[in-house]
Structure formats: C-alpha cells, structure tokens
Design a protein around this motif. Structure first.
Motif: not given
Length: 227
Positions: A150-168
C-alpha cells in the motif's frame, strides 16, 4: 475515441508523417509492435514556454500507454494537469552505408504519440498498470516478485495516455545512391544492429541455490512483441 478493433489510426494534422511520407505506417499492429519492443520512451511537453524532453520507462495495455514515477517528479506533476504531450519510441535496426556521404542513413522503426495524459487513481487499474511496466521490461517477472504494498502504491504516480493519435515511421533495406555513384569502388550496404544481453550477474546476497529463470537466460526484446 478509436476502438481497439480499428485496423489503423486516423492521421491527424499532428500525427501525419510529412517528411519521407512513404515511410509512414498508421496500422495498429505496427505501432503496437514497436511500442512493445522498445524499453524507453521520450516524453515531450512545454511548461511556461520552456520545452522539455524526458526519458522514462513505460507500459502498454491495449489502447492505453502508461508512464509512472514519483509524485515529486516535475514531469508527472506537470502532465497530470492536462497539458498536451508527445511521446516517442525509436528502435535502431542498422546502419546504412552508402557510396556517398550524403546518402548514408539508418534503418529504424519509430512511433510518435500525441495526447493528454490523465492520472490513474483507481487502485486496481493502478496495480494493473504497474504489472504492465514490469512485464514490459521482463515478461514473466511479475508472477515471481513481491507486488507493491500500500505504501509503495501511494508513493507511485501513474498516468495514462490514450493511444488515439499515433503514427509510425519505418526505414528498411539497402542504401539508395545516385545512379552515377553505383560505379564507385566503395563498399556499400547494411550493418545490422540489435540489442543483446550479456551473462546475467547474480546479486551478491542471492542464495547460491537460486538459479536464474529462463526469462533471464533467454531474454530477448523480440519475444516481447505483441499484435
């Protein structure tokens, strides 16, 4: 938002490849294979008119790209405010040696993703994202290690970026010289490059009874590719 079932990303003004457009790829399979094989992404953003590009680890679950770090990270604190972000991943496959200096090149596969990242606060989704980070780096590792407490989860920030606008963008094959240069007595061709592992080095405090698992001794990035 595009469905995960969609066979291709729809090019936008930002994601359309303009320079050497013939190398552009918009299908999801190509984009996802590159993301799944890479290890480090570079996150670009602008704060108070100042541009920043930060390298970081990442993970993917279907149409979501996740990045994580300390809540004290300037990059993550900034991105969670909802600013535009650009994420790039590049794989170098080889050096391309031409007969002229001008036409030397590299064979590569790259992905550019645009969007707005959002914070992941739901505990189960956050834990699943952290699992994705671990499995992205070393497939099979998550099931053997202690999961975050629980402590490690609290101390970690997670961000999500939708894969909508992408190219290779992909380059393969031999050099392309000017026609008159093909007669020059100069070696030309491709010098393939690949990421390889050396012999595993055990932690000095590891019990001698514990052997390295197969996912360590047979590690390869190619094995991580997913459709």
């Amino acid at each position: 938002m595009e469905s995960i079932e969609s066979p291709a990303f729809v090019p936008t003004q930002r994601s359309t490849v303009k320079r050497l457009a013939k190398r552009a790829e918009y299908d999801r399979t190509t984009v996802y294979q590159i993301l799944d094989e890479g290890l480090i992404c570079h996150v670009g953003f602008v704060v108070d008119g100042n541009p920043f590009v930060i390298p970081t680890a990442y993970g993917r679950i279907e149409e979501q790209l996740y990045i994580h770090g300390s809540p004290a990270s300037r990059m993550l604190r900034t991105l969670q405010t909802g600013i535009d972000v650009c994420v790039t991943v590049t794989l170098l496959d080889g050096l391309v040696l031409a007969r002229s200096a001008f036409h030397h090149s590299m064979n590569y596969r790259s992905v550019v993703v645009f969007g707005t990242a959002s914070i992941v606060s739901e505990p189960e989704q956050k834990l699943e994202a952290l699992r994705a980070f671990t499995e992205h780096i070393v497939p099979g590792r998550w099931s053997e290690v202690r999961p975050p407490n629980r402590s490690e989860l609290t101390g970690t920030l997670v961000l999500a970026l939708p894969l909508v606008e992408a190219s290779a963008k992909v380059r393969t094959g031999p050099p392309v010289d000017d026609e008159e240069d093909y007669a020059l007595p100069v070696w030309a061709g491709e010098l393939p490059l690949e990421l390889a592992t050396a012999q595993p080095i055990a932690d000095p405090r590891l019990s001698s009874a514990i052997e390295p698992p197969a996912y360590v001794t047979a590690y390869t990035r190619a094995a991580t590719r997913q459709a």
